[in-house]
Write an enzyme that holds these catalytic residues in place. Structure first.
Site, PDB file in Angstrom:
ATOM      1  N   GLU A 155       0.852  -1.194   0.000  1.00 47.09           N
ATOM      2  CA  GLU A 155       0.000   0.000   0.000  1.00 47.09           C
ATOM      3  C   GLU A 155       0.883   1.236   0.000  1.00 47.09           C
ATOM      4  OE1 GLU A 155      -3.787   1.829   2.468  1.00 47.09           O
ATOM      5  OE2 GLU A 155      -2.163   0.892   3.603  1.00 47.09           O
ATOM      6  N   HIS A 215     -12.814   4.079   9.073  1.00 47.40           N
ATOM      7  CA  HIS A 215     -11.903   3.956  10.209  1.00 47.40           C
ATOM      8  C   HIS A 215     -12.520   4.607  11.444  1.00 47.40           C
ATOM      9  CE1 HIS A 215      -9.590   3.996   6.477  1.00 47.40           C
ATOM     10  NE2 HIS A 215      -8.752   3.168   7.073  1.00 47.40           N
ATOM     11  N   ARG A 234       1.179   4.738   0.780  1.00 44.48           N
ATOM     12  CA  ARG A 234       0.478   5.760   1.555  1.00 44.48           C
ATOM     13  C   ARG A 234       1.015   7.136   1.161  1.00 44.48           C
ATOM     14  NH1 ARG A 234      -2.314   4.739   6.331  1.00 44.48           N
ATOM     15  NH2 ARG A 234      -2.373   7.012   6.422  1.00 44.48           N
ATOM     16  N   LYS A 281     -13.599  -2.206   3.390  1.00 42.18           N
ATOM     17  CA  LYS A 281     -12.667  -2.237   4.520  1.00 42.18           C
ATOM     18  C   LYS A 281     -13.220  -1.474   5.716  1.00 42.18           C
ATOM     19  CE  LYS A 281      -8.177  -0.504   6.088  1.00 42.18           C
ATOM     20  NZ  LYS A 281      -7.043   0.395   5.785  1.00 42.18           N
ATOM     21  N   SER A 299       1.412   2.154  10.023  1.00 43.40           N
ATOM     22  CA  SER A 299       0.520   3.177   9.473  1.00 43.40           C
ATOM     23  C   SER A 299      -0.746   3.325  10.303  1.00 43.40           C
ATOM     24  CB  SER A 299       0.143   2.828   8.025  1.00 43.40           C
ATOM     25  OG  SER A 299      -0.602   1.622   7.978  1.00 43.40           O
TER      26      SER A 299
END
Length: 258
Positions: A51, A148, A53, A175, A236
């Site tokens: 990933e 999140h 970022r 996700k 992260s």
């Protein structure tokens, strides 16, 4: 045998939704030289996905510089799939980046063939998600829609409802990442993951954050999460275990399927 999605997602030669869950390592260096060195180190670990970022990178303030760095990272990774994420500050991003700049980065990276998947937060709204989905689909790139919560686990099946909203918004992979503060919250996440896996046909990533959540990452895959995240050094997200640790547990839980 863990429950599997009926519609797995293919990123290059990796399958998100296979009998053995996928492990993704976030690349979180803050400058170009360190990012390239970190990418080289990741190749030696052979993760399923890397990933990028971009919100960590100093280059993210310039679209040209960010895409040039992404292109170099892509070349280093070879056949390892690349997930491009430029995380919102409000959902754990390293620095604030204007939403239009983030979306423009996705559009150009997808058109250049750099990214195999891109991540957009559910909180961006349907208009933004739809815009990214359209360009991603036209180039055969997968869309991750994410949520999140850095405080706690949403209760009473709210996680399942969030995943449903992500799929309705156009996610190829849905996700959720939530903070685990108690054993009860851990059980809530596992139960919600299993329920979501039984309801939805596409891959999900149900990620536990925090010190208590670290041990749940591989266990969550047994309950239906198809993708989890591990660090190669700097994390992260809170409680993100090292790649070697997650891989060791994955080998114990799922090594027999290979």
């Amino acid at each position: 045998m863990r429950p599997l999605p009926k519609e797995p997602v293919y990123l290059r030669d990796r399958v998100i939704g296979a009998a053995r869950p996928a492990i993704c390592i976030p690349l979180v260096a803050t400058d170009r030289e360190d990012a390239l060195e970190e990418a080289k180190n990741m190749v030696s670990l052979s993760p399923d996905v890397v990933e990028a970022r971009a919100d960590f990178w100093s280059e993210s303030s310039s679209l040209d510089a960010a895409c040039a760095l992404l292109s170099d990272v892509r070349q280093i990774l070879g056949d390892i799939p690349l997930l491009l994420t430029c995380r919102k500050k409000e959902e754990g991003g390293y620095r604030h980046i204007d939403q239009d700049k983030r979306i423009s980065l996705y559009e150009r990276a997808v058109a250049m063939g750099i990214a195999d998947a891109v991540d957009v937060e559910l909180s961006c709204g349907q208009e933004v998600i739809g815009r990214v989905k359209e360009v991603a689909r036209s180039y055969g790139v997968a869309l991750v829609v994410s949520f999140h919560d850095f405080d706690a686990v949403p209760r009473n099946m709210e996680i399942v409802e969030v995943l449903e909203r992500e799929f309705e918004a156009g996610a190829d992979i849905a996700k959720v990442a939530v903070m685990i503060n108690s054993h009860e919250e851990g059980l809530e996440l596992l139960a919600s993951t299993l329920e979501a896996r039984r309801r939805y046909t596409k891959p999900i990533a149900a990620v536990a954050m925090g010190e208590m959540g670290a041990f749940l990452r591989p266990l969550g895959c047994f309950f239906g999460s198809d993708l989890t995240f591990a660090s190669s050094g700097r994390a992260s997200a809170p409680g993100q275990p090292p790649f070697e640790v997650i891989k060791r547990y994955m080998d114990m839980l799922f090594g027999f399927v290979e």
